[in-house]
Design a protein around this motif. Structure first.
Motif, PDB file in Angstrom:
ATOM      1  N   TYR A 158       0.918  -1.054   0.023  1.00 32.45           N
ATOM      2  CA  TYR A 158      -0.129   0.032   0.070  1.00 32.45           C
ATOM      3  C   TYR A 158       0.820   1.254   0.011  1.00 32.45           C
ATOM      4  CZ  TYR A 158      -4.112  -2.663   0.899  1.00 32.45           C
ATOM      5  OH  TYR A 158      -5.128  -3.704   0.595  1.00 32.45           O
ATOM      6  N   TYR A 159       0.545   2.066  -0.777  1.00 36.10           N
ATOM      7  CA  TYR A 159       1.426   3.435  -0.926  1.00 36.10           C
ATOM      8  C   TYR A 159       0.381   4.595  -0.897  1.00 36.10           C
ATOM      9  CZ  TYR A 159       4.429   0.375  -3.773  1.00 36.10           C
ATOM     10  OH  TYR A 159       5.334  -0.558  -3.880  1.00 36.10           O
ATOM     11  N   CYS A 160       1.140   5.427  -0.169  1.00 35.54           N
ATOM     12  CA  CYS A 160       0.374   6.982   0.276  1.00 35.54           C
ATOM     13  C   CYS A 160       1.031   7.832  -1.006  1.00 35.54           C
ATOM     14  CB  CYS A 160       0.806   7.559   1.491  1.00 35.54           C
ATOM     15  SG  CYS A 160       0.683   8.987   1.760  1.00 35.54           S
ATOM     16  N   SER A 161       0.051   8.677  -1.500  1.00 32.19           N
ATOM     17  CA  SER A 161       0.421   9.326  -2.526  1.00 32.19           C
ATOM     18  C   SER A 161      -0.260  10.718  -2.411  1.00 32.19           C
ATOM     19  CB  SER A 161       0.255   9.069  -3.928  1.00 32.19           C
ATOM     20  OG  SER A 161       0.540   9.972  -4.993  1.00 32.19           O
ATOM     21  N   VAL A 162       0.402  12.019  -2.602  1.00 31.52           N
ATOM     22  CA  VAL A 162      -0.317  13.390  -2.634  1.00 31.52           C
ATOM     23  C   VAL A 162      -0.204  14.021  -3.964  1.00 31.52           C
ATOM     24  CG1 VAL A 162      -0.084  13.226  -0.168  1.00 31.52           C
ATOM     25  CG2 VAL A 162       1.663  14.689  -1.514  1.00 31.52           C
ATOM     26  N   TYR A 163      -0.984  14.812  -3.993  1.00 27.09           N
ATOM     27  CA  TYR A 163      -0.850  15.836  -5.266  1.00 27.09           C
ATOM     28  C   TYR A 163      -1.242  17.244  -4.980  1.00 27.09           C
ATOM     29  CZ  TYR A 163      -1.367  17.867  -9.759  1.00 27.09           C
ATOM     30  OH  TYR A 163      -1.517  18.679 -11.007  1.00 27.09           O
TER      31      TYR A 163
ATOM     32  N   THR B  61       2.660  18.543  -8.376  1.00 24.62           N
ATOM     33  CA  THR B  61       3.338  17.267  -9.014  1.00 24.62           C
ATOM     34  C   THR B  61       2.881  16.248  -7.814  1.00 24.62           C
ATOM     35  OG1 THR B  61       5.247  16.308  -9.422  1.00 24.62           O
ATOM     36  CG2 THR B  61       5.351  17.673  -7.350  1.00 24.62           C
ATOM     37  N   SER B  62       3.122  15.034  -8.052  1.00 25.03           N
ATOM     38  CA  SER B  62       2.665  14.092  -7.300  1.00 25.03           C
ATOM     39  C   SER B  62       3.822  13.428  -6.456  1.00 25.03           C
ATOM     40  CB  SER B  62       2.369  12.635  -8.039  1.00 25.03           C
ATOM     41  OG  SER B  62       1.092  13.147  -8.594  1.00 25.03           O
ATOM     42  N   TYR B  63       3.645  13.026  -5.342  1.00 29.29           N
ATOM     43  CA  TYR B  63       4.721  12.199  -4.268  1.00 29.29           C
ATOM     44  C   TYR B  63       4.475  11.172  -3.844  1.00 29.29           C
ATOM     45  CZ  TYR B  63       6.367  17.060  -4.292  1.00 29.29           C
ATOM     46  OH  TYR B  63       6.908  18.497  -4.751  1.00 29.29           O
ATOM     47  N   TRP B  64       5.019  10.149  -3.584  1.00 28.23           N
ATOM     48  CA  TRP B  64       4.693   8.924  -3.124  1.00 28.23           C
ATOM     49  C   TRP B  64       5.719   8.236  -2.112  1.00 28.23           C
ATOM     50  CZ3 TRP B  64       1.134   5.801  -5.848  1.00 28.23           C
ATOM     51  CH2 TRP B  64       0.536   6.459  -6.761  1.00 28.23           C
ATOM     52  N   GLY B  65       5.146   7.594  -1.258  1.00 27.39           N
ATOM     53  CA  GLY B  65       5.645   7.154   0.046  1.00 27.39           C
ATOM     54  C   GLY B  65       6.554   5.813  -0.454  1.00 27.39           C
ATOM     55  N   GLN B  66       7.000   5.087   0.310  1.00 31.31           N
ATOM     56  CA  GLN B  66       7.888   4.110   0.036  1.00 31.31           C
ATOM     57  C   GLN B  66       7.083   2.618  -0.002  1.00 31.31           C
ATOM     58  OE1 GLN B  66       7.783   5.074   3.033  1.00 31.31           O
ATOM     59  NE2 GLN B  66       7.533   3.261   3.991  1.00 31.31           N
ATOM     60  N   GLY B  67       5.949   2.718   0.453  1.00 29.94           N
ATOM     61  CA  GLY B  67       4.989   1.451   0.646  1.00 29.94           C
ATOM     62  C   GLY B  67       5.134   0.651   1.836  1.00 29.94           C
ATOM     63  N   THR B  68       4.046   0.093   2.124  1.00 28.72           N
ATOM     64  CA  THR B  68       3.890  -0.612   3.282  1.00 28.72           C
ATOM     65  C   THR B  68       2.982  -1.866   3.194  1.00 28.72           C
ATOM     66  OG1 THR B  68       3.264  -0.801   5.729  1.00 28.72           O
ATOM     67  CG2 THR B  68       1.661   0.125   4.401  1.00 28.72           C
ATOM     68  N   GLN B  69       3.671  -2.953   3.458  1.00 24.96           N
ATOM     69  CA  GLN B  69       3.160  -4.370   2.820  1.00 24.96           C
ATOM     70  C   GLN B  69       1.896  -4.660   4.055  1.00 24.96           C
ATOM     71  OE1 GLN B  69       3.985  -6.587   0.605  1.00 24.96           O
ATOM     72  NE2 GLN B  69       2.126  -7.732   1.050  1.00 24.96           N
ATOM     73  N   VAL B  70       0.997  -5.303   3.359  1.00 26.49           N
ATOM     74  CA  VAL B  70      -0.354  -5.812   3.785  1.00 26.49           C
ATOM     75  C   VAL B  70      -0.794  -7.231   3.394  1.00 26.49           C
ATOM     76  CG1 VAL B  70      -2.869  -5.596   4.237  1.00 26.49           C
ATOM     77  CG2 VAL B  70      -1.272  -3.437   4.557  1.00 26.49           C
ATOM     78  N   THR B  71      -0.412  -7.821   4.495  1.00 31.27           N
ATOM     79  CA  THR B  71      -0.748  -9.401   4.128  1.00 31.27           C
ATOM     80  C   THR B  71      -1.972 -10.109   4.810  1.00 31.27           C
ATOM     81  OG1 THR B  71       1.589  -9.743   3.498  1.00 31.27           O
ATOM     82  CG2 THR B  71       0.260 -11.886   4.104  1.00 31.27           C
ATOM     83  N   VAL B  72      -2.880 -10.647   4.138  1.00 28.52           N
ATOM     84  CA  VAL B  72      -4.271 -11.197   4.847  1.00 28.52           C
ATOM     85  C   VAL B  72      -4.227 -12.616   4.732  1.00 28.52           C
ATOM     86  CG1 VAL B  72      -6.709 -10.850   5.142  1.00 28.52           C
ATOM     87  CG2 VAL B  72      -5.343  -8.663   4.337  1.00 28.52           C
TER      88      VAL B  72
END
Length: 114
Positions: free
Chosen positions: A93-98, A101-112
């Motif tokens: 899962y990634y967070c993004s803001v605009y 321009t757009s910026y992105w986080g590095q992501g965090t793993q979700v495992t179900v």
């Protein structure tokens, strides 16, 4: 330059809950859109939920009624509350803001797990 740091991912059983957080390095008031995306192995990145500067929200069909996006302007943080998780929600899962321009986080793993 905006830095975004996600947290809150992990391993959870089907039916469980998680809350993801995305901390921004500065004020989030200037962002037109803030959102959560996810990418599962072998699949394209997809928009999960989005919130505008006016607090209008959008949800992908697969998460409607289970996920809630929110923001805390005082803490410069975006959240994604996830309940009734399913194995199909497994992804990074990634967070993004605009703004301009757009910026992105590095992501965090979700495992179900099933």
């Amino acid at each position: 330059q905006v830095q975004l740091v996600e947290s809150g991912g992990g391993l959870v059983q089907a039916g469980g809950s998680l809350r993801l957080s995305c901390a921004a390095s500065g004020s989030i008031l200037s962002f037109s859109f803030m959102g959560w995306y996810r990418q599962a192995p072998g699949k394209q990145r997809e928009l999960v939920a989005q919130i505008t500067s006016g607090d209008n929200t959008y949800y992908g069909d697969s998460v409607k009624g289970r996920f809630t996006i929110s923001r805390d302007n005082a803490k410069n943080t975006l959240y994604l509350q996830m309940i009734s998780l399913k194995p199909d929600d497994t992804a990074v899962y990634y967070c993004s803001v605009y703004s301009s321009t757009s910026y992105w986080g590095q992501g965090t793993q979700v495992t179900v797990s099933s």
